[in-house]
Every structure is written in structure tokens, then in C-alpha cells.
Design an enzyme around this catalytic site. Structure first.
Site, short mmCIF file in Angstrom:
data_model
loop_
_atom_site.label_atom_id
_atom_site.label_comp_id
_atom_site.label_asym_id
_atom_site.label_seq_id
_atom_site.Cartn_x
_atom_site.Cartn_y
_atom_site.Cartn_z
N TRP A 201 -30.89 -14.24 34.58
CA TRP A 201 -30.92 -15.00 33.51
C TRP A 201 -32.24 -15.55 33.20
O TRP A 201 -32.77 -16.22 34.14
CB TRP A 201 -29.85 -16.01 33.46
CG TRP A 201 -29.65 -16.77 32.54
CD1 TRP A 201 -29.00 -16.51 31.18
CD2 TRP A 201 -30.35 -18.23 32.32
NE1 TRP A 201 -29.12 -17.62 30.22
CE2 TRP A 201 -30.04 -18.56 30.93
CE3 TRP A 201 -31.06 -18.91 33.20
CZ2 TRP A 201 -30.41 -19.88 30.46
CZ3 TRP A 201 -31.31 -20.06 32.65
CH2 TRP A 201 -30.88 -20.78 31.49
N ASP A 480 -22.08 -13.09 21.21
CA ASP A 480 -22.27 -13.33 22.58
C ASP A 480 -21.53 -12.93 23.55
O ASP A 480 -20.40 -12.36 23.55
CB ASP A 480 -22.52 -14.84 22.71
CG ASP A 480 -23.39 -15.36 23.69
OD1 ASP A 480 -24.04 -14.74 24.52
OD2 ASP A 480 -23.94 -16.59 23.43
N CYS A 528 -25.88 -10.19 21.70
CA CYS A 528 -26.45 -11.26 22.93
C CYS A 528 -25.48 -11.40 24.22
O CYS A 528 -24.29 -10.97 23.89
CB CYS A 528 -26.32 -12.77 22.19
SG CYS A 528 -26.95 -14.06 23.19
N ASP A 550 -32.33 -16.10 26.75
CA ASP A 550 -31.80 -17.60 26.67
C ASP A 550 -33.11 -18.22 26.83
O ASP A 550 -33.08 -19.48 26.50
CB ASP A 550 -30.75 -17.93 27.33
CG ASP A 550 -29.38 -17.57 26.80
OD1 ASP A 550 -29.36 -17.45 25.34
OD2 ASP A 550 -28.43 -17.70 27.55
#
Length: 789
Positions: A201, A480, A528, A550
Site C-alpha cells: 500500500w 473502491d 480503486c 493512495d
């Protein structure tokens, strides 16, 4: 054979796919399809069988049909288990008697114009029959009635072969597929370096390279999504290959779930490449008469370096994968309220932000998480897709209308695949949550994954989303997905079908995409998944853009966007200018550096514009005007990586018009260098014999009135998507007056420069590296083609 891309030699069972850029040659020997050659295009001839390795080696078995053909040594097209090839099989099938041995023999072929669609799966497209040709080779195991069809599509103008496999049970007993690769390619040697795109991430798709070595080296995902950890792509390149020169293969999976991509080097230094669904936890039950379609895999080739390989995959995405409605069309510049407000917003606060954004030339307002159900934090309401009246007194239709009245389009955030425990949907349907009987449930972000392998779940979510989109003027969705799948179990199916669950889940996701886009064909859906955790070719078949990460810090984004560009075009990368200090790293970077990074993406903003200095607002007006002018060049030009951020204090890249008349170059200083050495920027892709003018501007220069007024030159209310205009893929920007206005504040370098000089001698950019996070844009145009400012 209408286009002459596939040459069939029926007398000796050979097939040659070639378009002048790539050759892929298959031969049938002892009933088995073998790869005779794959690589740079060669002329066709009647017989390539001399390429088969028939040398004797100790302890290698042979076929009864051909005592000189050793399956362990030859280059198999679709290797099976149990017949003397001890390398990883492409297909493993469990049979009713417990055997896994299969013996597939060639039974026929078909050549089709164009490219058939794949059932229930995304795939590349051929919009007309003259842009591609497809070969289908059928294999049959007569004993068990197993038929396998190998699909190969070659495009007219691209060095790419699209591969997939159809497996059918024509027999009388059930079969279970345990492994079914979409692509197998055996190469005759192992003198290659494998580059994977790895991360986590907020630091997705960082290139990592290592030489191939004996044994197995692999990447993959078992998370239920393609993941930020390993992207379903890889480059297999000769050791001396660089961005400008050398041979390489590119592999990309048109799929968004669990995958396996590996290179296996045997004891004779030959290499087997495979790409397909990850076999861990996978199986597919085939009752008599049933079939299974593998996802598509793409195999690209170059002898002109990694930039050329990237251009090939970029064109495949833009021209053959993305939906025609948004193919090579500019999307609106957006502002997303997430980092501006998080969950703390009211409708009045949103409208105030929208009015300010509109005044700066921003065209689309996106309302992120927190507008629905009881959602005021990440602990409740997820999965209840009904507007919260405390947040939106007149519902989604009301705020959409008010945003439209301001002169902007309206977009909305969804997380369709998830639900909180504290939600109406879970209270009503606890069995819709993915969980294993008798086991606890892992948690992340207080949410669960809904079972999209259950048709009732897909239907329910579609019904809720359709009701909102049908009642309100929503132009854009941010889709998302913030949690991976654990405790994978499908409560709607029995024992023999449990291995199907994770693949059926992805099929459910694709079905929801298709149904929404069939109902609302002009809708933009931005993919996303906690940023870039599902950035893959499968999602790009439905979404023209994906939120790249992100991490909105511009310097970190250099790494993310640089690595992403190896397979994915700039036009697919969601990229925003965020606040400073940055919310992920705390860095403070010039607003123009932040914009210069984000412009090489779909471009937008993610900040509270009502709490930034007036100088920043002036810069934003100039940036939006500049982007509206240059977006066609950025998005449709050939993208070149010039300097890599890893292990370097600088990064540089550029987009060059297809006719090579114009280019936009971005040069970034990561860290300033005291007492710095000489630095030169070497461009790529220009015509060496043409003469060019060069203009530039540094991010650390002050914003002047003349520059900020450039924003007035573009109508802030005009959105390219409304006009329906295609940006095209050819020449540079023809509106020279508009270009001159957008370049207000740029400096002209004295003299003119040949393309050869800009590429081989380069420009002195030493002075750029005096301050951290500085950046410079260069606009390069053929001499005399841009009006004087």
C-alpha cells in the site's frame, strides 16, 4: 486468413502468426503442438520443423508415436501432466478414477477474422475484422473426452499475441480442473533478466529485476485481488536491454483476481514462462457438457528497448482494451473531497468547495466516502447505498443538481463489494458475508467482503446502485475496494465447487461492471482498491482510469507512476494534486511540482481549496488551463522514461506526439545536491533531422499575473467528455494560439536545436538541482509551429 496474418501449412501442420513485427510459429508433432519460434518477425516458408530439438539426452523419455521427440526437451505450447514433461504443466485435470494424466492430441484448427469476445471475462477487442486475426487449435484427450482449445490473436500493427484457453468436458464423467494456465511460452535459453513490479500500500509497482536462475522464480497473489504486492505483469529481457535498445518479452494478465506468473529454468538452461489463475485454492468442477474459459494473457515483444515495449502495451490498452465510449477521450479535471474533509462534511461545506473549485477551472466534483446509510466513520453503514438525509437533505439527486447548477459534473464514491457488520445489509443477510463455517472472521477497517460469487448479492448491489444513478445526474463513480478476501468459502455451493469461489467472485465483479455500463454507457468508473491494489488490465477493460495509489505525495508518486508506466498508459493513471504538508509523508513540495507529477495522469485535486493561499489558487487556475491544452499530447503521445527515480536524485519523462512535432518533458529534482556536478537531460523520440524550439518553466518560480491570467483563456465549464470529441493519437496540438496562451510565463531557450542534439547531446539542467523537490517542464515544438507569446 483474410488479413494474411496467419499462415497455415496444412501439409505439415505448421502455423505462422506474423505481422512484420513479431513471428510466432507452432508446429504439430506426434499430435502435440510445439513452439518452433517466437520473436522478431521472420519471413514465412513451408517448413520450420528443423527448429525442433531432437537431440538425445540421458533419462529423457520419448513418445511412442515419435521416438526422437522428448517432451522434457521440446518447447511445448500447452504442456500437460504425466507424459514425460517434468516441468510445470499448464493444465492439470483430476479424473473420476483419481488419475491426473492427460494426453491431448491435435484434432483441428480454425482461423477467424477479428477477435471473438471471451465469455463473462474482459479481453482485448478488435473493433473491425481487419485489425486482428485469431487462430484456434483444438486438442482432445479421447479417453476422458477432454477438449482444449488454444486461442491466439495477432493484431495487424502490434507486436502482441493475445492468448486464452477453453476447456470442455465432452465425456460422460465429471472432471476437475486443478490448474489451467492462460499462457505458456517455452524459450530455448535462460539468458534473461526478469523484472517484476512489487510493493505494498502507498508504494505500488516498483520495478525489481534479477537474472533468471535454475529452478522457479515466481510472483502471484492469493488475496482475491491482483494486489499491490505483485502486479500481474512482468518483463523478461536480455541482460543488455535498456530503455532504448535490446530484446524483451512483456507478459500481462487481463484479470483482477488471484494469479500466478513464473519463470522456470530447467537443467538444460531452457526457460518456461507461464501466466494464469493461481492454482492455490483453485479448482473448477466440469460436469459432462460443461466448459471453463481462462482469462486472457498478453504476450508482447520488442527488439528496441523497454520504452518501445511500453508503447506497444499502451496502444493495446488505449486502442484494443478500453471501452470505445472513453477510448482516447479526455476526462474532466476533478476535485475529490476526501483529503479535504474525510468524514467531516455537510452539504453546505461541499457546495462551498465546489464553487471554489469551479472558479479555478475544475470540472468534476467527486463526493467520496460518508454520504450513505449511517456512515460517519469507517465503523458503520458500508453496504447500505441510500443517501444519509443528515448529510444530503435532498439525497444524491439534490446535491448532483446543485453541483450541476454551479457548472460542474458530479461524481460519487462506492465500495460495492464490502459491508460493515453494523449495516442494514448484514443484519438482513448475514449469510452474504464471506466466511468459513465454524471459523472466526478476520477483520480490516471494520468491514467484511460480500460474496460476489452469489448472484443474489450482485443483483442486490446492482439494484441499489442503479436506483441512485437512475435518479441523479452522476457522471462518474469511484469504485473502491479496501479489504482482501479471507476465510474464502461459498455458502451457496457444495463441496466440489468450493475451489471455484474466488474466480466466481471476480466474475461477479465483472458482471456488476458490465451491467452498470450497459445501463449507463457514458458513465466514467474510476477503479480503486485502497489505491492501486487492483491496478490491472482486467479493470481497465471497464474503467478508463484507475486510482494509481493512495499515496498522494508527489515525490513518492514519481516512483509509483514511473513503475506503473511500463505496462499502463499515462491516460489510465488517476493522479491528484494534494495538500502540503502531505498527509502520507509530511513533505512540503511546490504546488507546481505536485501538478507536474499529477499532469502525467488523469489529473485532479484533493485538498480544501478554501484553506489554501491565494497564490496557490492562482497556480491552480494556470495549471488547469495548461492541462486542458496539453492533455491530448500527454495522454496520446508516446511516453518515454528518461531517468529512473530509484537510486537517483532525479527523475525525468516525456510525451512525444506521434508525428514528432511536439513534446512535453518533465524533469524532477528529488533531492538538491550541494556543489553539484554537471547534469544533462537527454530526450527521446524526436525526429533527429528536424529543428526544435524549447521553452521551459521551473516550479520554484513565482506565480506572476500574466501566468495566472492564462486560466481565463480556457472555458472552465467546458468538459471534454461532454463534447464527445476524441483526442486522437496522431499529431501535436494544432491550436497554436491556445498553446501560446498556456505557455505564458515559460522562457524560450535561445536558438534552435536539432532532434539529434536534444537526444544525444542533451540540455544542461544542472541548475534545477539546487533545491529539494524542484521540477521543470519543457515544451519542445518544431521550429516556427507555435505563435509568439
Amino acid at each position: 486468413m483474410a488479413n494474411g496474418l496467419i499462415h497455415v501449412h496444412e501439409d505439415n501442420g505448421q502455423f505462422h502468426l506474423t505481422n512484420g513485427l513479431i513471428s510466432y510459429i507452432i508446429g504439430i508433432e506426434a499430435g502435440k503442438p510445439l513452439n518452433l519460434y517466437a520473436g522478431r518477425a521472420i519471413a514465412d516458408k513451408s517448413d520450420f520443423s528443423y527448429l525442433i530439438d531432437r537431440h538425445f539426452r540421458v533419462l529423457t523419455t520419448t513418445y511412442e508415436e515419435d521416438g526422437n521427440l522428448r517432451p522434457e526437451l521440446v518447447r511445448m505450447e500447452y504442456p500437460e501432466y504425466g507424459r514425460g514433461d517434468f516441468r510445470e504443466p499448464a493444465l492439470t485435470v483430476l479424473q473420476a478414477d483419481g488419475s491426473r494424466v492427460t494426453d491431448l492430441k491435435y484434432v483441428g484448427y480454425r482461423v477467424l477474422p477479428g477477435k471473438p469476445e471471451l465469455e463473462a471475462l474482459p479481453s482485448t477487442r478488435a473493433d473491425s475484422a481487419d485489425v486482428a486475426e485469431t487462430l484456434q487449435i483444438r486438442l482432445l484427450d479421447e479417453l476422458i473426452g477432454l477438449q482444449v482449445t488454444l486461442n491466439y490473436t495477432i493484431f495487424t500493427n502490434e507486436a502482441v499475441i493475445a492468448r486464452s484457453v477453453l476447456v470442455e468436458n465432452l465425456g460422460s464423467q465429471s472432471l476437475t480442473i486443478e490448474r489451467a494456465a492462460s499462457l505458456n511460452l517455452d524459450l530455448p535459453d535462460s539468458d534473461y533478466t526478469m523484472t517484476e513490479f512489487v510493493g505494498a500500500w502507498a508504494r505500488e509497482r516498483e520495478p525489481h529485476s534479477q537474472p533468471l536462475h535454475p529452478g522457479m522464480q515466481a510472483i502471484g497473489s492469493t488475496r482475491g485481488a491482483s494486489s499491490p504486492n505483485f502486479n500481474p505483469t512482468a518483463i523478461i529481457a536480455r541482460p543488455d536491454t535498456n530503455e532504448q535498445d535490446g530484446e524483451a518479452w512483456g507478459l500481462a494478465f487481463v484479470y483482477s483476481g488471484n494469479f500466478d506468473l513464473h519463470a522456470e529454468v530447467d537443467s538444460y538452461q531452457a526457460t518456461r514462462l507461464q501466466l494464469g489463475i493461481n492454482p492455490l485454492g483453485f479448482s473448477w468442477h466440469l460436469a459432462p457438457g460443461e466448459h471453463f474459459q481462462t482469462p486472457e494473457a498478453l504476450l508482447g515483444h520488442t527488439t528496441h528497448g523497454l520504452n518501445d515495449l511500453s508503447h506497444t502495451f499502451h496502444r493495446i490498452v488505449l486502442d484494443h482494451l478500453q471501452r470505445p465510449q472513453w477510448r482516447r477521450r479526455e476526462r474532466p479535471i476533478l476535485i475529490n473531497n476526501w483529503e479535504a474533509t474525510y468524514f467531516d462534511f455537510t452539504e453546505d461545506k461541499l457546495l462551498e468547495l465546489a464553487r471554489t473549485a469551479k472558479a479555478q477551472g475544475i470540472e468534476l466534483f467527486v463526493l467520496d466516502d460518508g454520504w450513505f446509510g449511517s456512515r460517519t466513520s469507517d465503523r458503520s453503514g458500508l453496504g447500505d447505498w441510500v443517501a444519509n438525509p443528515d448529510r444530503l437533505p435532498e439525497g444524491v439527486a439534490g446535491i448532483a443538481r446543485k453541483i450541476n447548477d454551479i457548472g460542474m459534473q458530479f461524481g460519487l464514491w462506492f465500495e460495492p463489494e464490502m459491508a460493515n457488520t453494523d449495516s442494514d445489509v448484514v443484519r438482513a443477510h448475514p449469510d452474504w458475508v464471506i466466511s468459513a463455517p465454524g471459523r472466526g472472521q478476520s477483520m480490516y477497517r471494520h468491514q467484511h467482503v460480500l460474496n460476489f460469487a452469489n448472484q443474489a448479492v450482485v443483483d442486490s448491489v446492482y439494484g441499489q446502485m442503479h436506483a441512485i444513478l437512475d435518479s441523479a445526474n452522476v457522471a462518474y463513480i469511484k469504485w473502491d475496494m479496501n479489504r482482501f478476501i479471507t476465510e474464502a468459502f461459498d455458502a451457496t455451493r457444495g463441496l466440489e465447487r468450493q475451489g471455484e469461489m474466488l474466480h466466481r467472485y471476480i466474475l461477479g465483479v465483472y458482471e456488476l461492471y458490465r451491467r452498470l455500463l450497459e445501463a449507463f454507457p457514458n458513465l466514467i468508473i474510476e477503479g480503486c482498491s485502497s489505491g492501486g491494489a487492483r491496478f490491472d488490465m482486467g479493470i481497465l477493460a471497464y474503467s478508463p482510469q484507475i486510482w494509481t495509489s493512495d499515496d498522494t505525495d508527489a515525490i513518492e508518486r514519481l516512483h509509483v507512476q514511473y513503475g506503473t508506466s511500463y505496462f499502463y498508459p499515462v491516460a489510465a493513471m488517476g493522479a491528484h494534486v494534494s495538500i502540503t504538508p502531505n498527509h502520507q509523508t509530511g513533505r512540503c513540495e511546490p504546488i507546481d511540482t505536485r501538478a507536474n507529477v499529477a499532469m502525467f495522469g488523469t489529473f485532479g485535486y484533493e485538498m480544501d481549496l478554501n484553506h489554501v493561499p491565494q497564490s496557490d489558487l492562482a497556480a491552480i487556475r494556470r495549471q488547469t488551463a495548461f492541462f486542458k491544452t496539453f492533455a491530448p499530447l500527454i495522454h496520446n503521445g508516446d511516453f518515454y522514461r528518461l531517468a529512473a527515480p530509484a537510486g537517483n536524485r532525479k527523475t525525468a519523462w516525456m510525451s512525444v506526439a506521434a508525428d514528432r512535432s511536439q513534446a512535453l518533458v518533465a524533469d524532477f529534482c528529488i533531492l538538491g545536491v550541494p556543489n553539484r556536478p554537471l547534469s544533462r537531460l537527454h530526450m527521446q523520440g524526436l525526429d533527429p533531422e528536424r529543428w526544435y524550439e524549447v521553452r521551459y518553466r521551473d516550479a520554484n518560480e513565482p506565480v506572476e499575473a500574466a501566468q495566472s491570467s492564462a486560466g481565463d483563456a480556457v472555458d472552465a465549464g467546458s468538459v471534454a467528455g461532454d463534447a464527445g470529441a476524441s483526442a486522437g493519437a496522431g499529431a501535436g496540438i494544432a491550436d497554436t494560439a491556445g498553446v501560446a496562451a498556456a505557455l505564458a510565463g515559460f522562457h524560450m531557450l535561445p536558438g534552435v536545436y536539432s532532434g539529434a542534439e536534444l537526444m544525444h547531446v542533451g540540455l544542461d539542467d544542472t541548475d534545477l538541482f539546487g533545491r529539494d523537490f524542484n521540477s521543470r517542464l519543457y515544451f519542445v515544438s518544431e521550429q516556427g509551429t507555435v505563435a509568439a507569446e
